[in-house]
Design a protein around this motif. Structure first.
Motif, mmCIF file in Angstrom:
data_model
loop_
_atom_site.group_PDB
_atom_site.id
_atom_site.type_symbol
_atom_site.label_atom_id
_atom_site.label_comp_id
_atom_site.label_asym_id
_atom_site.label_seq_id
_atom_site.Cartn_x
_atom_site.Cartn_y
_atom_site.Cartn_z
ATOM 1 N N GLY A 492 -7.510 4.003 -8.154
ATOM 2 C CA GLY A 492 -7.237 2.574 -8.255
ATOM 3 C C GLY A 492 -5.790 2.171 -8.092
ATOM 4 N N PRO A 493 -4.855 2.753 -8.875
ATOM 5 C CA PRO A 493 -3.466 2.315 -8.735
ATOM 6 C C PRO A 493 -2.904 2.492 -7.329
ATOM 7 N N ASN A 494 -3.225 3.608 -6.666
ATOM 8 C CA ASN A 494 -2.687 3.791 -5.317
ATOM 9 C C ASN A 494 -3.322 2.822 -4.331
ATOM 10 N N PHE A 500 -0.458 -4.053 -1.945
ATOM 11 C CA PHE A 500 0.834 -4.739 -2.083
ATOM 12 C C PHE A 500 1.759 -4.398 -0.920
ATOM 13 N N LEU A 501 1.761 -3.130 -0.506
ATOM 14 C CA LEU A 501 2.614 -2.728 0.606
ATOM 15 C C LEU A 501 2.250 -3.502 1.866
ATOM 16 N N SER A 502 0.977 -3.685 2.100
ATOM 17 C CA SER A 502 0.526 -4.399 3.295
ATOM 18 C C SER A 502 0.612 -5.916 3.148
ATOM 19 N N GLN A 503 0.064 -6.440 2.047
ATOM 20 C CA GLN A 503 -0.134 -7.879 1.925
ATOM 21 C C GLN A 503 0.848 -8.583 0.999
ATOM 22 N N ILE A 528 4.362 -5.718 4.387
ATOM 23 C CA ILE A 528 4.828 -5.398 5.737
ATOM 24 C C ILE A 528 3.678 -5.355 6.743
ATOM 25 N N GLY A 529 2.463 -5.659 6.324
ATOM 26 C CA GLY A 529 1.328 -5.723 7.231
ATOM 27 C C GLY A 529 0.553 -4.410 7.305
ATOM 28 N N ASN A 530 -0.681 -4.509 7.769
ATOM 29 C CA ASN A 530 -1.553 -3.341 7.846
ATOM 30 C C ASN A 530 -0.988 -2.232 8.715
ATOM 31 N N ASP A 531 -0.479 -2.597 9.879
ATOM 32 C CA ASP A 531 -0.088 -1.596 10.860
ATOM 33 C C ASP A 531 1.037 -0.706 10.334
ATOM 34 N N LYS A 532 2.112 -1.301 9.861
ATOM 35 C CA LYS A 532 3.237 -0.511 9.371
ATOM 36 C C LYS A 532 2.863 0.259 8.109
ATOM 37 N N ALA A 573 11.142 0.371 3.821
ATOM 38 C CA ALA A 573 11.431 1.320 2.750
ATOM 39 C C ALA A 573 11.532 0.605 1.403
ATOM 40 N N ILE A 574 12.129 -0.571 1.404
ATOM 41 C CA ILE A 574 12.219 -1.351 0.170
ATOM 42 C C ILE A 574 10.828 -1.765 -0.292
ATOM 43 N N ALA A 575 9.965 -2.128 0.656
ATOM 44 C CA ALA A 575 8.599 -2.520 0.290
ATOM 45 C C ALA A 575 7.841 -1.364 -0.345
#
Length: 755
Positions: A492-494, A500-503, A528-532, A573-575
């Motif tokens: 769950g956490p990951n 969060f990283l994507s959206q 940063i979006g799905n792709d990245k 990287a910050i995201a």
């Protein structure tokens, strides 16, 4: 400039990863010849010998798969006295010439101590096993008997059981020195580290059994000394629970012509395997406890299925074909997502074809991936509808990718990451498929971030990636109890991190998309979006994760992947740092531009890449140059501190100003360490990274590195300097070597970005 000691690494091409995000994986790689494998083992052993390790320590090549174009990734298991050390391994990236580019290591070998980067570090390693400790008193047959008796005494073997004699490191969790007095509820994942408590000679027994219409797949660790069961974990990777598809309307499917019609064999995707291409077969209610995949689906015309839930009748008429349509469309899109976006071919990267068997059992509420056949089985559902939804297919096939790469142990935190990788894969395949299934990027939208929603009769999904706790069992954030949960919950956490990283997140505490752990600016992090996000995650999985990777290790390796793809201080990287901070893994940092574009980043370090020589730097500036025997992280120049092999001190400094109005201040640098020291317990040679006042008084020590942490390649490091805003400080890199045996600290790409 001091004369440097000759180094083994002078003949290794320790090149930096180029910061190009669009790199694709290579075409399938040829399996290494015995001579090539022996050569790589010899090079890894030579690196060990420089640390004083004897020939008791060696390596065993376990798998190989493509890296980015021109590179190969090899997984080398660690051995001690000829026995594999479970969970201890190196992930080695080599270039076309066979040179080592980078190595990611999980080292649990006897006699070696985990190395902390700051004072206080890890406790001493447990004693080396003696000859008696490594002599089994029970054999493989007895170990298998003990495991079967404990797991399924009435079961039958679907695949022959195996028992491997190995060294099992019994792990314990300890706090870092800085977290010694923290209350339990305030602990962050990076406050703890796993160390070896003791070693036990054991058998790893792998059971692939069936009993009472259930598959019972377990890995069991049995003591080879007294037959006690030390550990066990389930090994069956499940979801738990133009054709007319059930969930997606009329979809194009790739079939092959036969003499009398058509078959669900996609020869354009994958080769070899059981059927020579990607195939969908009819299990025709074969028992789930020993399913027979059956024959490939055939039809007189090339129009398949009726788009309706299976009604329990024929498995070959239009209604029975619908489950097969679901499966083939899902399999095609899973293949295309990874091939077209990442260059990764099939499950193993080497384009080996797989297959899916539909109609397993009667009203069977499950779908599962079986690594023994590298295939997938799908039930028709009872509480669920047919389990061939696009995200379920993507999920199960992603288990195959994990098995071919990191092979994350299916227990504890590593098991949660294994499941999370499959959820991530399922969502990315869904996004790709929903937007036409073409192109070289994962679309920004199209997936619903809910696993298995389509197969649910109630409308409730199996898992909510953005708010895991909505299922009542999965936590939203890391805690010390995470490793005790079922892997479908510890994922769950990951999952939330990846969302969060994507959206991105929301700042409203009442929102499902809010995290109280995001305490810096802005409260709502930017995605940063799905792709990245998928590129970063996949790079970490395939080139850095080891089988024992936990949440803290994953955070560090995902961050390193982001820095290699997009830059050490990039928004990507910050995201990553913020997304992991949002689940209580690592500290939160301020975002570039405050998330609203209200400020440009300013580089405060002059000549951080050393390309204009000594400009901006003071101290032992003779260490700066394009010296033979080492290579730059970027460009041609770098700073080579140490490497003298005698008593010496060298310091590089630069004064920088952090504005009082700064909203973020991120220091980063690339550091490569190699050493000829033979100890694994004493820090004879050190590099201290510190901040000093204008008068030279120490303000803070950021980190201490030593001969105890060599690595075959650069590692990027980053630090938050915002607490020092409004000050003029001096960056200090101070090296000290003792009287013999060199250690080199090679520094490049020093950067301090403020906003």
């Amino acid at each position: 400039m001091n004369l440097r000691t000759a180094l083994l690494t002078a003949c290794l091409a320790l090149a930096a990863w180029p910061a190009v995000a669009a790199q694709l994986m290579s075409a399938p790689v040829a399996v290494a010849t015995p001579q090539e494998s022996a050569g790589l083992v010899a090079r890894l052993t030579a690196l060990d010998a420089r640390q004083g390790l004897t020939n008791d320590y060696s390596f065993r090549i376990s798998s190989q798969h493509p890296g980015v174009t021109g590179q190969k990734i090899t997984r080398a298991q660690h051995t001690y006295k000829g026995l594999r050390v479970l969970g201890s391994e190196s992930v080695v990236v080599t270039n076309a010439a066979g040179d080592i580019v980078s190595v990611s290591v999980a080292d649990r070998r006897p006699g070696l101590t985990p190395q902390a980067s700051t004072p206080g570090g890890a406790p001493p390693a447990p004693p080396l096993p003696t000859g008696a400790d490594l002599t089994p008193t029970i054999g493989t047959d007895e170990a298998i008997r003990i495991a079967v008796q404990a797991i399924a005494p009435g079961g039958t073997h679907r695949w022959p059981p195996t028992a491997e004699l190995l060294i099992y490191p019994v792990m314990k969790t300890v706090r870092t020195a800085a977290a010694g007095d923290k209350p339990e509820e305030q602990l962050n994942a990076l406050d703890l580290q796993e160390v070896v408590d003791r070693y036990q000679l054991s058998y790893l027994v792998q059971l692939r059994m069936a009993q009472d219409s259930k598959l019972i797949y377990y890995d069991v660790v049995v003591s080879a000394r007294d037959g006690a069961i030390i550990a066990q974990w389930p090994a069956l990777q499940t979801v738990v629970g133009s054709g007319n598809s059930q969930y997606n309307g009329v979809v194009p499917i790739s079939t092959s012509a036969t003499a009398s019609g058509f078959q669900m064999l996609d020869s354009a995707r994958g080769s070899g395997g059981k059927f020579g291409g990607m195939a969908i077969t009819n299990a025709d209610h074969s028992s789930p406890n020993n399913p027979d995949p059956g024959a490939i689906y055939t039809n007189s015309s090339n129009t398949w299925g009726d788009g309706q839930q299976y009604n329990g009748g024929s498995t070959t008429n239009a209604n029975g074909q619908t489950a097969a349509v679901n499966a083939l469309w899902g399999l095609m899109n899973t293949y295309d997502t990874n091939r077209n976006v990442l260059g990764w071919q099939s499950l193993d990267g080497n384009n080996t074809a797989t297959y899916i068997a539909a109609h397993v059992g009667t009203s069977y509420d499950n779908a599962f991936y079986d690594d023994s056949c590298r295939c997938m089985y799908i039930g028709d559902g009872n509480s669920f509808t047919s389990l061939g939804a696009i995200d379920v297919i993507g999920h199960e096939m992603s288990h195959g990718v994990t098995a071919a790469t990191a092979d994350l142990i299916y227990s504890g935190e590593s098991g949660g990451l294994n499941e999370s990788n499959s959820d991530i894969g399922g969502e990315m395949v869904e996004a790709y498929a929903r937007n036409g299934g073409t192109g070289s990027v994962v679309p920004a939208a199209g997936n619903d971030w809910m696993m298995g929603k389509e197969i649910s009769r109630s409308g409730e999904p199996l898992r909510w990636m953005y708010k895991p706790h909505k299922d009542g069992s999965s936590p939203d954030a890391w805690s010390t109890s995470l490793k005790n949960l079922d892997v479908h919950y510890s994922s769950g956490p990951n999952n939330r991190m990846f969302y969060f990283l994507s959206q991105g997140s929301k700042a409203d505490p009442a929102s499902d998309y809010y995290s109280a752990y995001l305490t810096r600016t802005p409260a709502a992090m930017t995605g940063i979006g799905n792709d990245k996000a998928y590129r970063i995650w996949f790079k970490a999985l395939t080139t850095k994760f080891t089988s024992a990777t936990n949440y803290a290790d994953a955070r560090n390796k995902v961050l390193l992947a982001a820095q290699e793809l997009y830059g050490a201080t990039s928004k990507e990287a910050i995201a990553v740092q913020r997304a992991y901070a949002a689940i209580n893994v690592g500290a939160d940092i301020d975002e570039e531009g405050g998330g609203g574009g209200d400020g440009e980043a300013v580089e405060r370090v002059t000549n951080g890449g050393f390309e204009t020589g000594v400009t901006g730097w003071s101290g032992a500036t003779g260490v700066i140059g394009a010296h033979s025997g080492q290579s730059a992280y970027e460009g041609t120049r770098f700073a080579w501190l140490g490497g003298n092999g005698r008593r010496s001190t060298e310091m590089l400094t630069q004064q920088v100003q952090i504005p009082a109005t700064a909203s973020s201040a991120q220091l980063s640098f690339a550091l490569h360490i190699d050493s000829a020291e033979t100890t694994r317990s004493t820090a004879y040679d050190t590099l201290v990274v510190a901040l000093r006042s204008a008068s030279g008084t120490a303000i803070a020590t950021l980190a201490t590195y030593s001969n105890l942490a060599p690595a075959a390649g650069y590692q990027t490091r980053s630090f938050d300097l915002l607490p020092y805003k409004g000050q003029t400080v001096t960056l200090s890199f101070a090296m000290r070597e003792d009287r013999s045996r060199q250690t080199s600290f090679v520094l490049d790409k020093v950067s301090l970005l403020t906003r």
